[in-house]
Write an enzyme that holds these catalytic residues in place. Sequence first.
Site, PDB file in Angstrom:
ATOM      1  N   ARG A  95      11.734  -5.607   4.491  1.00 46.74           N
ATOM      2  CA  ARG A  95      11.449  -4.174   4.288  1.00 46.74           C
ATOM      3  C   ARG A  95      12.448  -3.308   5.061  1.00 46.74           C
ATOM      4  O   ARG A  95      12.789  -3.573   6.204  1.00 46.74           O
ATOM      5  CB  ARG A  95      10.038  -3.837   4.756  1.00 46.74           C
ATOM      6  CG  ARG A  95       9.803  -2.322   4.768  1.00 46.74           C
ATOM      7  CD  ARG A  95       8.366  -1.928   4.879  1.00 46.74           C
ATOM      8  NE  ARG A  95       7.714  -2.484   6.047  1.00 46.74           N
ATOM      9  CZ  ARG A  95       6.402  -2.434   6.235  1.00 46.74           C
ATOM     10  NH1 ARG A  95       5.630  -1.899   5.317  1.00 46.74           N
ATOM     11  NH2 ARG A  95       5.872  -2.961   7.309  1.00 46.74           N
ATOM     12  N   ARG A 122      11.282  -1.584  10.674  1.00 49.78           N
ATOM     13  CA  ARG A 122      10.192  -1.220  11.583  1.00 49.78           C
ATOM     14  C   ARG A 122      10.077  -2.213  12.726  1.00 49.78           C
ATOM     15  O   ARG A 122      10.221  -3.414  12.537  1.00 49.78           O
ATOM     16  CB  ARG A 122       8.866  -1.162  10.796  1.00 49.78           C
ATOM     17  CG  ARG A 122       8.665   0.192  10.166  1.00 49.78           C
ATOM     18  CD  ARG A 122       7.478   0.279   9.254  1.00 49.78           C
ATOM     19  NE  ARG A 122       6.257  -0.357   9.710  1.00 49.78           N
ATOM     20  CZ  ARG A 122       5.113  -0.318   9.021  1.00 49.78           C
ATOM     21  NH1 ARG A 122       5.049   0.317   7.863  1.00 49.78           N
ATOM     22  NH2 ARG A 122       4.033  -0.915   9.484  1.00 49.78           N
ATOM     23  N   ARG A 145      -9.919   0.927   8.765  1.00 49.26           N
ATOM     24  CA  ARG A 145      -9.406  -0.412   9.057  1.00 49.26           C
ATOM     25  C   ARG A 145     -10.406  -1.259   9.816  1.00 49.26           C
ATOM     26  O   ARG A 145     -10.082  -2.382  10.200  1.00 49.26           O
ATOM     27  CB  ARG A 145      -8.171  -0.268   9.928  1.00 49.26           C
ATOM     28  CG  ARG A 145      -6.886  -0.353   9.167  1.00 49.26           C
ATOM     29  CD  ARG A 145      -5.790  -0.138  10.190  1.00 49.26           C
ATOM     30  NE  ARG A 145      -4.674  -0.984   9.946  1.00 49.26           N
ATOM     31  CZ  ARG A 145      -3.600  -0.595   9.286  1.00 49.26           C
ATOM     32  NH1 ARG A 145      -3.528   0.589   8.749  1.00 49.26           N
ATOM     33  NH2 ARG A 145      -2.596  -1.415   9.149  1.00 49.26           N
ATOM     34  N   LYS A 204       0.839  -1.214   0.000  1.00 49.53           N
ATOM     35  CA  LYS A 204       0.000   0.000   0.000  1.00 49.53           C
ATOM     36  C   LYS A 204       0.874   1.263   0.000  1.00 49.53           C
ATOM     37  O   LYS A 204       0.662   2.171  -0.794  1.00 49.53           O
ATOM     38  CB  LYS A 204      -0.934   0.011   1.231  1.00 49.53           C
ATOM     39  CG  LYS A 204      -1.869  -1.194   1.305  1.00 49.53           C
ATOM     40  CD  LYS A 204      -2.827  -1.122   2.487  1.00 49.53           C
ATOM     41  CE  LYS A 204      -2.132  -1.160   3.840  1.00 49.53           C
ATOM     42  NZ  LYS A 204      -1.415  -2.420   4.131  1.00 49.53           N
ATOM     43  N   ARG A 256      -0.627  -8.840  13.331  1.00 48.28           N
ATOM     44  CA  ARG A 256      -1.174  -7.844  12.388  1.00 48.28           C
ATOM     45  C   ARG A 256      -2.022  -8.527  11.313  1.00 48.28           C
ATOM     46  O   ARG A 256      -3.047  -7.999  10.881  1.00 48.28           O
ATOM     47  CB  ARG A 256      -0.031  -7.045  11.746  1.00 48.28           C
ATOM     48  CG  ARG A 256       0.599  -6.051  12.734  1.00 48.28           C
ATOM     49  CD  ARG A 256       1.949  -5.559  12.261  1.00 48.28           C
ATOM     50  NE  ARG A 256       1.917  -4.822  11.028  1.00 48.28           N
ATOM     51  CZ  ARG A 256       2.953  -4.724  10.192  1.00 48.28           C
ATOM     52  NH1 ARG A 256       4.104  -5.328  10.472  1.00 48.28           N
ATOM     53  NH2 ARG A 256       2.845  -4.020   9.095  1.00 48.28           N
TER      54      ARG A 256
END
Length: 219
Positions: free
Chosen positions: A129, A162, A90, A15, A173
């Site tokens: 990431r 992160r 969300r 996203k 998550r």
Amino acid sequence: MKLRVVLVGPPGAGKGTQAQFLSEQFDIVQVSTGDIFRANVGNGTTLGLEAKKYMDAGELVPDSVTIAMVRDRLAEADVRHGFLLDGFPRNAEQAAALDTLLGELDTELDAVLEMQVDNDEIIRRLAGRRTCHGCGQIWHVDYDPTQVEGTCDACGGELYQREDDQPGTIRRRLEVYDEQTAPLVRYYSERALLVPLDATGDVEDVTARAIEALKRATS
Ligand code: AP5
């Protein structure tokens, strides 16, 4: 083109990556609740201290906090010419709140782009990431590496991993996504706003498909 778009999809679907390209392409503002929370965490604000507890656990920040933050952001002048919401809404409460907020602003959504990626690919994407401390650019150690490891090609800033990209937090998550966010796919499908998108393959190919799908859906 003046577009008001929501990006929905599981953690790691791309996203944030696509939001950067799509906001440029359509000349609209990217509003990422995750980025706003991370900026507040980085600046040590009261909001950041509150949000961090939930983010580190892989849980959603309470609706009262999140909705008030989005209300303030959508009241700013730069969103009048269109926006791309990345990470909001969300859950059902946030979706209802967004409908109300847009009604108050006398506007409505044009499309909800649903980014579809399977769980194995999500884990690969999140594990590798890296994000730039300086400009926020998103990289990946294998799929989109920088020329010098740990340094952003765009601004020379330092890259970081992160805290919520630890395996246990990623699992939580994904559960939260399935339980609370995935039902929004039906919510927006019933309102004829849903634009499903195969978000696998090269970043450039996904961008091209997304642009095409959004143009088709809004023409
Ligand atoms: P948020 O920051 O929104 O995280 P998320 O939704 O879990 O999504 P991610 O940012 O992890 O992934 P992404 O889909 O943007 O993928 P990316 O482009 O980075 O939220 C974080 C936390 O904040 C939440 O857990 C919650 O606590 C809180 N929060 C935020 N919004 C909230 C709300 N509305 N209500 C309550 N709480 C909220 O890509 C991932 C990796 O894959 C990158 O390395 C990238 O380079 C790579 N990649 C991307 N596309 C491709 C591709 N096509 N091929 C190969 N690699 C790719």
